[in-house]
Design an enzyme around this catalytic site. Structure first.
Site, PDB file in Angstrom:
ATOM      1  N   HIS A  12       0.293  -1.227  -0.053  1.00 26.31           N
ATOM      2  CA  HIS A  12      -0.101  -0.492   0.132  1.00 26.31           C
ATOM      3  C   HIS A  12       1.243   1.582  -0.021  1.00 26.31           C
ATOM      4  O   HIS A  12       0.747   2.529  -0.725  1.00 26.31           O
ATOM      5  CB  HIS A  12      -1.183   0.481   0.976  1.00 26.31           C
ATOM      6  CG  HIS A  12      -0.405   0.100   2.616  1.00 26.31           C
ATOM      7  ND1 HIS A  12       0.469  -1.724   2.886  1.00 26.31           N
ATOM      8  CD2 HIS A  12      -0.270   0.307   3.564  1.00 26.31           C
ATOM      9  CE1 HIS A  12       1.016  -1.384   3.955  1.00 26.31           C
ATOM     10  NE2 HIS A  12       0.631   0.074   4.445  1.00 26.31           N
ATOM     11  N   CYS A  68       7.746  -0.152  -1.505  1.00 21.69           N
ATOM     12  CA  CYS A  68       6.726  -0.526  -0.620  1.00 21.69           C
ATOM     13  C   CYS A  68       6.897   1.607   0.211  1.00 21.69           C
ATOM     14  O   CYS A  68       7.178   1.894  -0.880  1.00 21.69           O
ATOM     15  CB  CYS A  68       7.471  -1.149   0.558  1.00 21.69           C
ATOM     16  SG  CYS A  68       9.384  -0.928   0.871  1.00 21.69           S
ATOM     17  N   GLY A  69       7.067   1.709   1.327  1.00 22.34           N
ATOM     18  CA  GLY A  69       7.100   2.738   1.692  1.00 22.34           C
ATOM     19  C   GLY A  69       8.493   3.270   1.698  1.00 22.34           C
ATOM     20  O   GLY A  69       8.723   4.618   1.222  1.00 22.34           O
ATOM     21  N   GLY A  71      11.199   0.908   0.815  1.00 22.72           N
ATOM     22  CA  GLY A  71      11.863   0.408  -0.452  1.00 22.72           C
ATOM     23  C   GLY A  71      12.817  -0.824   1.382  1.00 22.72           C
ATOM     24  O   GLY A  71      13.144  -1.868   0.598  1.00 22.72           O
ATOM     25  N   ILE A  72      12.667  -0.546   2.501  1.00 28.00           N
ATOM     26  CA  ILE A  72      13.937  -1.312   2.695  1.00 28.00           C
ATOM     27  C   ILE A  72      12.671  -2.742   3.478  1.00 28.00           C
ATOM     28  O   ILE A  72      13.450  -3.880   2.720  1.00 28.00           O
ATOM     29  CB  ILE A  72      13.336  -0.523   4.241  1.00 28.00           C
ATOM     30  CG1 ILE A  72      14.395   0.515   4.162  1.00 28.00           C
ATOM     31  CG2 ILE A  72      14.464  -1.450   5.567  1.00 28.00           C
ATOM     32  CD1 ILE A  72      14.874   1.646   5.020  1.00 28.00           C
ATOM     33  N   GLY A  73      11.790  -3.197   3.782  1.00 31.44           N
ATOM     34  CA  GLY A  73      10.860  -4.367   4.172  1.00 31.44           C
ATOM     35  C   GLY A  73      10.873  -4.372   2.384  1.00 31.44           C
ATOM     36  O   GLY A  73      11.728  -6.054   2.715  1.00 31.44           O
ATOM     37  N   MET A  74      11.207  -3.893   1.437  1.00 29.52           N
ATOM     38  CA  MET A  74      11.114  -4.810   0.268  1.00 29.52           C
ATOM     39  C   MET A  74      12.009  -5.587   0.103  1.00 29.52           C
ATOM     40  O   MET A  74      12.582  -6.661  -0.417  1.00 29.52           O
ATOM     41  CB  MET A  74      10.213  -4.206  -1.187  1.00 29.52           C
ATOM     42  CG  MET A  74       8.599  -4.107  -1.192  1.00 29.52           C
ATOM     43  SD  MET A  74       8.286  -5.593  -1.207  1.00 29.52           S
ATOM     44  CE  MET A  74       5.946  -4.671  -2.105  1.00 29.52           C
ATOM     45  N   ARG A 136      36.754  -8.083 -10.917  1.00 23.67           N
ATOM     46  CA  ARG A 136      36.265  -8.338  -9.087  1.00 23.67           C
ATOM     47  C   ARG A 136      35.090  -8.990  -9.353  1.00 23.67           C
ATOM     48  O   ARG A 136      34.649  -9.295  -8.325  1.00 23.67           O
ATOM     49  CB  ARG A 136      37.995  -7.283  -9.334  1.00 23.67           C
ATOM     50  CG  ARG A 136      37.144  -5.790  -9.637  1.00 23.67           C
ATOM     51  CD  ARG A 136      37.801  -5.285  -9.129  1.00 23.67           C
ATOM     52  NE  ARG A 136      36.921  -3.437  -9.525  1.00 23.67           N
ATOM     53  CZ  ARG A 136      36.721  -2.879 -10.327  1.00 23.67           C
ATOM     54  NH1 ARG A 136      37.107  -3.498 -11.880  1.00 23.67           N
ATOM     55  NH2 ARG A 136      36.752  -1.922 -10.316  1.00 23.67           N
ATOM     56  N   HIS A 137      34.457  -8.452 -10.359  1.00 27.24           N
ATOM     57  CA  HIS A 137      32.657  -7.574  -9.518  1.00 27.24           C
ATOM     58  C   HIS A 137      32.051  -9.319 -10.097  1.00 27.24           C
ATOM     59  O   HIS A 137      31.665  -9.595  -8.544  1.00 27.24           O
ATOM     60  CB  HIS A 137      32.415  -6.929 -10.867  1.00 27.24           C
ATOM     61  CG  HIS A 137      32.200  -5.541 -10.784  1.00 27.24           C
ATOM     62  ND1 HIS A 137      32.750  -5.215  -9.234  1.00 27.24           N
ATOM     63  CD2 HIS A 137      32.899  -4.537 -11.607  1.00 27.24           C
ATOM     64  CE1 HIS A 137      33.150  -3.150  -9.058  1.00 27.24           C
ATOM     65  NE2 HIS A 137      33.290  -3.642 -11.152  1.00 27.24           N
TER      66      HIS A 137
HETATM   67  C1  RB5 Z   1       3.506   0.285   5.822  1.00 27.53           C
HETATM   68  O1  RB5 Z   1       3.273   0.757   6.331  1.00 27.53           O
HETATM   69  C2  RB5 Z   1       5.116   0.301   5.430  1.00 27.53           C
HETATM   70  O2  RB5 Z   1       5.768  -0.209   6.879  1.00 27.53           O
HETATM   71  C3  RB5 Z   1       5.750  -0.477   4.421  1.00 27.53           C
HETATM   72  O3  RB5 Z   1       5.610   0.055   3.396  1.00 27.53           O
HETATM   73  C4  RB5 Z   1       7.541   0.084   4.147  1.00 27.53           C
HETATM   74  O4  RB5 Z   1       7.974   0.051   4.397  1.00 27.53           O
HETATM   75  C5  RB5 Z   1       8.562  -1.529   4.590  1.00 27.53           C
HETATM   76  O5  RB5 Z   1       9.802  -1.143   5.041  1.00 27.53           O
END
Ligand code: RB5
Length: 151
Positions: A12, A68-69, A71-74, A136-137
């Protein structure tokens, strides 16, 4: 660029930016599959990361874009998948270098971090830049795979 087939997914927090990315891919005539989600209703990002990564593992798609919000969780979820090298980027230099040096196959973006203009520049660079290869890469990417295989 035309041989690429891009797997795209979001939660979302990335839904609005994903729409811009899909419009860009359409405009450029780049083939893609959209794995959802399909609204700003709250969903769980690992579910969509997994759909995108599995399509790359199976060979159905060649590279992925996840939003995602932040990009880290993804990127965390994507990098749990064997053979996936996901890079969370917020600047064009990193988006280009992660192709050249890391042979990244998934680009993760934060819909609450970057605007559409910057995001589309990153997408363009990510899709048009080739892995530099060379000793190297290639060796370093092989070492990433070796870590994965130890797990
Ligand atoms: C959702 O609120 C948020 O946690 C998600 O989009 C993302 O940023 C997670 O890393």
């Amino acid at each position: 660029m035309s041989a690429l087939k891009i797997a795209v997914g979001c939660d979302h927090g990335g839904y609005e930016l994903k729409k811009e990315i899909l419009a860009y891919l359409e405009k450029e005539g780049i083939a893609y599959t959209d794995f959802g989600c399909d609204s700003t209703e709250s969903v769980n990002y690992p579910v969509y990361a997994s759909k995108v990564c599995k399509s790359i593992q199976s060979g159905e798609c060649t590279r992925g874009i996840l939003v995602c919000g932040t990009g880290i969780g993804m990127s965390m979820a994507a990098n749990k998948h064997k053979g996936i090298r996901a890079a969370c980027c917020s600047d064009t230099f990193s988006a280009r270098m992660t192709r050249m040096h890391n042979d990244a196959n998934v680009l993760c973006l934060g819909g609450r971090v970057v605007g559409a203009g910057l995001a589309l520049d990153m997408v363009k660079l990510f899709l048009e830049t080739e892995f530099e290869g060379g000793g190297r890469h290639t060796e370093r990417v092989a070492l990433l795979e070796a870590i994965e295989n130890e797990q």
